[in-house]
Design a protein around this motif. Structure first.
Motif, short mmCIF file in Angstrom:
data_model
loop_
_atom_site.label_atom_id
_atom_site.label_comp_id
_atom_site.label_asym_id
_atom_site.label_seq_id
_atom_site.Cartn_x
_atom_site.Cartn_y
_atom_site.Cartn_z
N SER A 1 14.16 -49.85 -5.73
CA SER A 1 12.95 -49.22 -6.23
C SER A 1 13.03 -49.11 -7.74
CB SER A 1 12.79 -47.82 -5.63
OG SER A 1 12.59 -47.89 -4.24
N ALA A 2 12.06 -49.66 -8.42
CA ALA A 2 12.12 -49.74 -9.88
C ALA A 2 10.82 -50.32 -10.41
CB ALA A 2 13.28 -50.64 -10.33
N LEU A 3 10.72 -50.31 -11.74
CA LEU A 3 9.65 -51.03 -12.43
C LEU A 3 10.24 -52.37 -12.86
CD1 LEU A 3 6.75 -50.93 -13.67
CD2 LEU A 3 7.84 -50.10 -15.78
N TYR A 4 9.64 -53.45 -12.43
CA TYR A 4 10.11 -54.78 -12.78
C TYR A 4 9.21 -55.35 -13.87
CZ TYR A 4 13.32 -54.40 -8.96
OH TYR A 4 14.35 -53.98 -8.15
N LEU A 5 9.83 -55.65 -14.98
CA LEU A 5 9.09 -56.09 -16.17
C LEU A 5 9.38 -57.54 -16.47
CD1 LEU A 5 9.96 -52.93 -18.23
CD2 LEU A 5 7.61 -53.63 -17.72
N CYS A 6 8.35 -58.22 -16.87
CA CYS A 6 8.46 -59.60 -17.28
C CYS A 6 8.11 -59.66 -18.76
CB CYS A 6 7.48 -60.43 -16.44
SG CYS A 6 7.03 -62.01 -17.12
N ALA A 7 8.82 -60.50 -19.50
CA ALA A 7 8.54 -60.67 -20.93
C ALA A 7 8.49 -62.16 -21.24
CB ALA A 7 9.62 -59.99 -21.77
N SER A 8 7.59 -62.53 -22.12
CA SER A 8 7.52 -63.95 -22.49
C SER A 8 7.71 -64.11 -23.99
CB SER A 8 6.19 -64.57 -22.05
OG SER A 8 5.12 -64.24 -22.92
N SER A 9 8.21 -65.28 -24.38
CA SER A 9 8.35 -65.60 -25.79
C SER A 9 8.07 -67.09 -25.97
CB SER A 9 9.74 -65.24 -26.32
OG SER A 9 10.73 -65.99 -25.67
N GLN B 1 10.00 -61.21 -27.79
CA GLN B 1 9.58 -61.09 -26.40
C GLN B 1 8.46 -60.06 -26.27
OE1 GLN B 1 12.72 -60.61 -23.48
NE2 GLN B 1 14.10 -61.96 -24.61
N TYR B 2 7.42 -60.44 -25.55
CA TYR B 2 6.28 -59.56 -25.31
C TYR B 2 6.24 -59.24 -23.82
CZ TYR B 2 4.90 -60.97 -29.97
OH TYR B 2 4.88 -61.18 -31.33
N PHE B 3 6.11 -57.94 -23.54
CA PHE B 3 6.21 -57.49 -22.16
C PHE B 3 4.87 -57.37 -21.46
CE2 PHE B 3 10.60 -56.31 -21.25
CZ PHE B 3 11.17 -56.40 -22.51
N GLY B 4 4.89 -57.56 -20.16
CA GLY B 4 3.75 -57.27 -19.32
C GLY B 4 3.76 -55.81 -18.90
N PRO B 5 2.78 -55.39 -18.09
CA PRO B 5 2.68 -53.98 -17.68
C PRO B 5 3.68 -53.62 -16.59
CG PRO B 5 0.93 -55.25 -16.70
CD PRO B 5 1.64 -56.17 -17.63
N GLY B 6 4.26 -54.61 -15.95
CA GLY B 6 5.26 -54.35 -14.93
C GLY B 6 4.69 -54.27 -13.53
N THR B 7 5.58 -54.44 -12.55
CA THR B 7 5.26 -54.22 -11.14
C THR B 7 6.14 -53.07 -10.67
OG1 THR B 7 4.69 -56.54 -10.66
CG2 THR B 7 5.40 -55.15 -8.80
N ARG B 8 5.49 -52.03 -10.17
CA ARG B 8 6.26 -50.89 -9.66
C ARG B 8 6.51 -51.10 -8.18
NH1 ARG B 8 8.25 -46.62 -11.63
NH2 ARG B 8 7.05 -46.76 -13.58
N LEU B 9 7.78 -51.22 -7.83
CA LEU B 9 8.20 -51.45 -6.45
C LEU B 9 8.82 -50.19 -5.88
CD1 LEU B 9 8.88 -53.28 -3.98
CD2 LEU B 9 11.01 -53.87 -5.17
N LEU B 10 8.33 -49.78 -4.73
CA LEU B 10 8.90 -48.64 -4.02
C LEU B 10 9.42 -49.15 -2.68
CD1 LEU B 10 9.44 -45.61 -3.72
CD2 LEU B 10 7.12 -45.37 -2.80
N VAL B 11 10.69 -48.91 -2.42
CA VAL B 11 11.31 -49.32 -1.16
C VAL B 11 11.57 -48.08 -0.32
CG1 VAL B 11 13.22 -50.54 -0.07
CG2 VAL B 11 12.38 -51.28 -2.31
N LEU B 12 10.98 -48.05 0.86
CA LEU B 12 11.12 -46.89 1.75
C LEU B 12 12.09 -47.17 2.90
CD1 LEU B 12 7.36 -45.87 1.92
CD2 LEU B 12 9.14 -44.91 0.44
N LEU C 1 3.47 -43.98 -20.95
CA LEU C 1 3.50 -43.76 -19.51
C LEU C 1 2.65 -44.79 -18.77
CD1 LEU C 1 5.03 -41.64 -17.92
CD2 LEU C 1 2.90 -40.34 -17.72
N GLY C 2 3.25 -45.46 -17.80
CA GLY C 2 2.51 -46.40 -16.97
C GLY C 2 2.30 -47.76 -17.60
N LYS C 3 2.94 -47.99 -18.76
CA LYS C 3 2.75 -49.27 -19.44
C LYS C 3 4.08 -49.97 -19.68
CE LYS C 3 -1.45 -47.85 -21.88
NZ LYS C 3 -2.12 -47.76 -23.20
N GLY C 4 4.00 -51.25 -19.99
CA GLY C 4 5.21 -51.97 -20.36
C GLY C 4 5.57 -51.70 -21.82
N PRO C 5 6.80 -51.99 -22.22
CA PRO C 5 7.21 -51.80 -23.61
C PRO C 5 6.35 -52.65 -24.56
CG PRO C 5 9.12 -52.14 -22.20
CD PRO C 5 7.91 -52.46 -21.38
N GLN C 6 5.98 -52.05 -25.68
CA GLN C 6 5.18 -52.73 -26.68
C GLN C 6 6.00 -52.87 -27.96
OE1 GLN C 6 1.85 -50.44 -28.01
NE2 GLN C 6 1.06 -52.01 -29.36
#
Lengths: 112, 113
Positions: free
Chosen positions: A86-94, A101-112, B40-45
Motif C-alpha cells: 500500500s503506497a503512492l506510486y509515482l512516475c517521473a519522466s525526463s 525529472q517531472y512527476f505525475g500525480p501518482g497512483t494511490r494503491l490500497l491493499v486490503l 497534499l494529494g499531488k505528485g512532487p513538483q
C-alpha cells in the motif's frame, strides 16, 4: 505541453492479487522512472526505463516489474500483493537520463 | 552507500520570514541536486535544481546553495507566504547512476499568516 499522466489514480486490491499501473510521459521524454512513496520509508526508487530497456533497478523484490513501450509509455506491475505494498506510486519522466525529472500525480494503491 | 539526510523534519515560520532546509549527501559522485515541493494529494513538483559545477542558483524568492567540499546543499525561501506551506524534498543523483533520484526524508513547512 501536457504533464505526466498516471492511471488509475486510485486502486483498491486484496492480498495475493496483482496490479498494473500505467504512466504516460511528457511528449518527447524518453526516460521514465518509478518511485514508491510511503509514510515510513519516504520516496524510494523502483526502476528506470530508457529506450524500452530497464537501465536501473532499486532494492525491491522481484514481484515488482515494469516495462516501457516504443512510444515511451511505461507500465509497472506488482504481483502477489502484500499489505505493505500500500503506497503512492509515482512516475517521473525526463528528456534523457541526465535531465530533470517531472512527476505525475501518482497512483494511490490500497491493499486490503 | 547512497544516502541523503534532510533537516529539519518540520519547520514553522511566520509569513514574511525566511525558511532554510538543509541536506547532506554521502556520495561525492553526486552531481545533480533537485528540490521538490509536494502538496497534499499531488505528485512532487520541481521548484529548483542545481548541478555540481554551480555553487548557487536563484529563482525569485527561492535559492539553492551547494557546498561540494562539505557535501551539503540548502534551500532558501525568502518572504514566505501561506501557499509555500507543503512538504519539501531534496534529492541527489549519482553521475554513474543517472535516472535514480535518492530523496531526503522531507521537511513539512508551515507558514503561519
Amino acid at each position: 505541453k501536457a504533464g505526466v499522466t498516471q492511471t488509475p489514480r486510485y486502486l483498491i486490491k486484496t492480498r495475493g492479487q496483482q496490479v498494473t499501473l500505467s504512466c504516460s510521459p511528457i511528449s518527447g521524454h524518453r526516460s521514465v522512472s518509478w518511485y514508491q512513496q510511503t509514510p515510513g520509508q519516504g520516496l524510494q526508487f523502483l526502476f528506470e526505463y530508457f529506450s524500452e530497456t530497464q537501465r536501473n533497478k532499486g532494492n525491491f523484490p522481484g514481484r515488482f516489474s515494469g516495462r516501457q513501450f516504443s512510444n515511451s509509455r511505461s507500465e509497472m506491475n506488482v504481483s502477489t500483493l502484500e499489505l505493505g505494498d500500500s503506497a503512492l506510486y509515482l512516475c517521473a519522466s525526463s528528456f534523457n537520463r541526465v535531465e530533470t525529472q517531472y512527476f505525475g500525480p501518482g497512483t494511490r494503491l490500497l491493499v486490503l | 552507500g547512497e544516502n541523503v539526510e534532510q533537516h529539519p523534519s518540520t519547520l514553522s515560520v511566520q509569513e514574511g520570514d525566511s525558511a532554510v532546509i538543509k541536506c547532506t549527501y554521502s556520495d561525492s559522485a553526486s552531481n545533480y541536486f533537485p528540490w521538490y515541493k509536494q502538496e497534499l494529494g499531488k505528485g512532487p513538483q520541481l521548484i529548483i535544481d542545481i548541478r555540481s559545477n554551480v555553487g548557487e542558483k536563484k529563482d525569485q524568492r527561492i535559492a539553492v546553495t551547494l557546498n561540494k567540499t562539505a557535501k551539503h546543499f540548502s534551500l532558501h525561501i525568502t518572504e514566505t507566504q501561506p501557499e509555500d506551506s507543503a512538504v519539501y524534498f531534496c534529492a541527489a543523483i549519482l553521475s554513474s547512476n543517472t535516472g535514480k533520484l535518492i530523496f531526503g526524508q522531507g521537511t513539512t513547512l508551515q507558514v503561519k499568516p
